[in-house]
Design a protein around this motif. Structure first.
Motif, PDB file in Angstrom:
ATOM      1  N   VAL A 226       0.840  -1.201   0.000  1.00  0.00           N
ATOM      2  CA  VAL A 226       0.000   0.000   0.000  1.00  0.00           C
ATOM      3  C   VAL A 226       0.875   1.250   0.000  1.00  0.00           C
ATOM      4  O   VAL A 226       1.801   1.365   0.804  1.00  0.00           O
ATOM      5  N   ARG A 227       0.552   2.180  -0.905  1.00  0.00           N
ATOM      6  CA  ARG A 227       1.235   3.478  -0.930  1.00  0.00           C
ATOM      7  C   ARG A 227       0.385   4.559  -0.280  1.00  0.00           C
ATOM      8  O   ARG A 227       0.899   5.417   0.437  1.00  0.00           O
ATOM      9  N   GLU A 228      -0.929   4.532  -0.527  1.00  0.00           N
ATOM     10  CA  GLU A 228      -1.837   5.525   0.049  1.00  0.00           C
ATOM     11  C   GLU A 228      -3.115   4.826   0.503  1.00  0.00           C
ATOM     12  O   GLU A 228      -3.557   3.861  -0.119  1.00  0.00           O
ATOM     13  N   GLY A 229      -3.715   5.341   1.582  1.00  0.00           N
ATOM     14  CA  GLY A 229      -4.998   4.826   2.025  1.00  0.00           C
ATOM     15  C   GLY A 229      -4.896   3.547   2.832  1.00  0.00           C
ATOM     16  O   GLY A 229      -3.851   3.218   3.397  1.00  0.00           O
ATOM     17  N   GLN A 230      -6.003   2.816   2.889  1.00  0.00           N
ATOM     18  CA  GLN A 230      -6.096   1.588   3.668  1.00  0.00           C
ATOM     19  C   GLN A 230      -6.611   0.456   2.775  1.00  0.00           C
ATOM     20  O   GLN A 230      -7.472   0.664   1.929  1.00  0.00           O
ATOM     21  N   VAL A 231      -6.084  -0.744   3.010  1.00  0.00           N
ATOM     22  CA  VAL A 231      -6.504  -1.927   2.257  1.00  0.00           C
ATOM     23  C   VAL A 231      -6.739  -3.077   3.234  1.00  0.00           C
ATOM     24  O   VAL A 231      -5.955  -3.273   4.172  1.00  0.00           O
ATOM     25  N   GLU A 232      -7.822  -3.821   3.012  1.00  0.00           N
ATOM     26  CA  GLU A 232      -8.093  -5.030   3.794  1.00  0.00           C
ATOM     27  C   GLU A 232      -7.726  -6.234   2.932  1.00  0.00           C
ATOM     28  O   GLU A 232      -8.282  -6.416   1.846  1.00  0.00           O
ATOM     29  N   ALA A 233      -6.784  -7.045   3.413  1.00  0.00           N
ATOM     30  CA  ALA A 233      -6.383  -8.251   2.690  1.00  0.00           C
ATOM     31  C   ALA A 233      -6.964  -9.473   3.388  1.00  0.00           C
ATOM     32  O   ALA A 233      -6.960  -9.559   4.622  1.00  0.00           O
ATOM     33  N   ARG A 234      -7.474 -10.419   2.590  1.00  0.00           N
ATOM     34  CA  ARG A 234      -8.057 -11.652   3.126  1.00  0.00           C
ATOM     35  C   ARG A 234      -7.478 -12.853   2.385  1.00  0.00           C
ATOM     36  O   ARG A 234      -7.252 -12.787   1.171  1.00  0.00           O
ATOM     37  N   PHE A 235      -7.281 -13.949   3.123  1.00  0.00           N
ATOM     38  CA  PHE A 235      -6.760 -15.179   2.527  1.00  0.00           C
ATOM     39  C   PHE A 235      -7.247 -16.340   3.382  1.00  0.00           C
ATOM     40  O   PHE A 235      -7.398 -16.204   4.595  1.00  0.00           O
TER      41      PHE A 235
END
Length: 357
Positions: A226-235
């Motif tokens: 991630v460079r900017e903001g927020q990310v939700e990763a799921r696996f």
């Protein structure tokens, strides 16, 4: 939590599956409850199938509005365990608006699915759960070998595809989804809180609303940075070296990345130097904790000659390295790999093959 037994009916097993799904979605699971869930899942194959179906139904109903249910059903709860506990309701109320609605509403959806679809043959349930919105817009894109390609989607999100990358974009009125078939791409997502933006690479899912992040799919290794903001990763959660229908989730912010594999599942979120982000845009291939298989898969997106690993090489212990190459110098990359790993390179009629030294 209702436990499944051999005497339970299909409806009771479904109800228990929805209860478990509600509990995990509220993010209030204790270590003891997780162990109980794993025991319940392993107790009967029907439990795993019911939980998988509950997860699918939960996802689909999460895309509906509260108004889509009649008032009489909005406070219903699944199974015979009674109303949702105060702890579950309080925990759900604390969750971000980017997640599914509170647990009372979520259990209402579960009740509707469990009752309304109980008589539908399993083979027809995908159709029954399909969104009622208009037909999605599906587009497939790919970039040429040795060159990046920039694409602007109809929602104004900008995608930059690395060399020999393939994606499929699906735009719906209520969601945006991109499947990264192979390669790497940077996603500069146009903000739209009503339509989450999800990238899928194998079993990995990365979801954002408005942000800039990179996803890679190379050699069975999936990465999100991630460079900017927020990310939700799921696996998928790995149990006894096998993926389950339960997903592990990680939240990433600027300057953070995570990797996942089918063998180890989702790894820890770690920081990374800013210049490592999508370094391929500047002609560099940067790897942190990468395997030979991952690097070779990446090299094949730049090499005019196919490169493969002999079966004996794939059975070698999987060493992980941190290394960097010039994207336009595949020969130097291959030479360095032979210095790092216990392998040699040989030519074959079908290309070049790494073999054990």
């Amino acid at each position: 939590m209702t436990r499944g037994t051999s005497e339970q009916s299909d409806a009771q097993i479904r109800a228990a599956a929805f209860e478990w799904r509600a509990l995990f979605d509220a993010e209030l699971v204790t270590a003891a409850q997780r162990r109980e869930f794993e025991q319940w899942l392993a107790h009967d194959p029907a439990h795993a199938k019911a939980y998988e179906y509950a997860s699918q139904a939960w996802h689909e109903f999460g895309q509906l509005r509260r108004e889509d249910l009649s008032p009489a059903l909005r406070l219903a709860t699944p199974g015979a365990s009674g109303p949702a506990s105060p702890d579950l309701a309080e925990g759900a109320a604390r969750r971000s608006r980017r997640h599914l609605p509170v647990i009372a509403w979520a259990t209402a959806a579960a009740a509707v699915v469990a009752v309304g679809l109980a008589t539908i043959p399993f083979s027809q349930r995908n159709d029954a759960l399909a969104p009622r919105a208009s037909a999605p817009v599906v587009e497939r894109y790919e970039s040429p070998r040795g060159h990046a390609r920039t694409i602007v989607l109809p929602d104004e999100s900008e995608l930059t595809l690395a060399s020999a990358t393939q994606i499929e974009a699906v735009l719906r009125p209520d969601a945006r989804e991109v499947r990264l078939i192979s390669g790497a791409a940077v996603f500069d997502v146009a903000p739209d809180a009503a339509r989450p933006f999800t990238v899928k690479a194998g079993a990995l899912e990365a979801r954002a609303v408005g942000t800039v992040f990179e996803v890679r799919n190379n050699g069975g290794v999936y990465r999100v940075a991630v460079r900017e903001g927020q990310v939700e990763a799921r696996f998928p959660y790995i149990l006894n070296e096998q993926p389950t229908s339960l997903a592990r989730q990680a939240s990433l912010g600027p300057g953070e990345h995570v990797a996942a594999t089918a063998a180890a599942g989702l790894g820890a979120v770690e920081p990374f130097p800013p210049h490592h982000f999508a370094a391929w845009e500047l002609g560099r291939l940067v790897y942190v904790g990468a395997t030979l298989a991952e690097i070779v898969a990446d090299a094949n997106r730049y090499s005019p000659t196919p490169i493969t690993l002999a079966p004996e090489v794939t059975r070698l212990p999987s060493s992980r390295v941190t290394v960097s190459f010039a994207a336009d110098d595949v020969e130097q990359m291959l030479s360095t790999l032979m210095d790092i790993f216990p392998v040699a390179l040989t030519d074959s009629p079908d290309g070049r093959v790494f073999i054990p030294q």
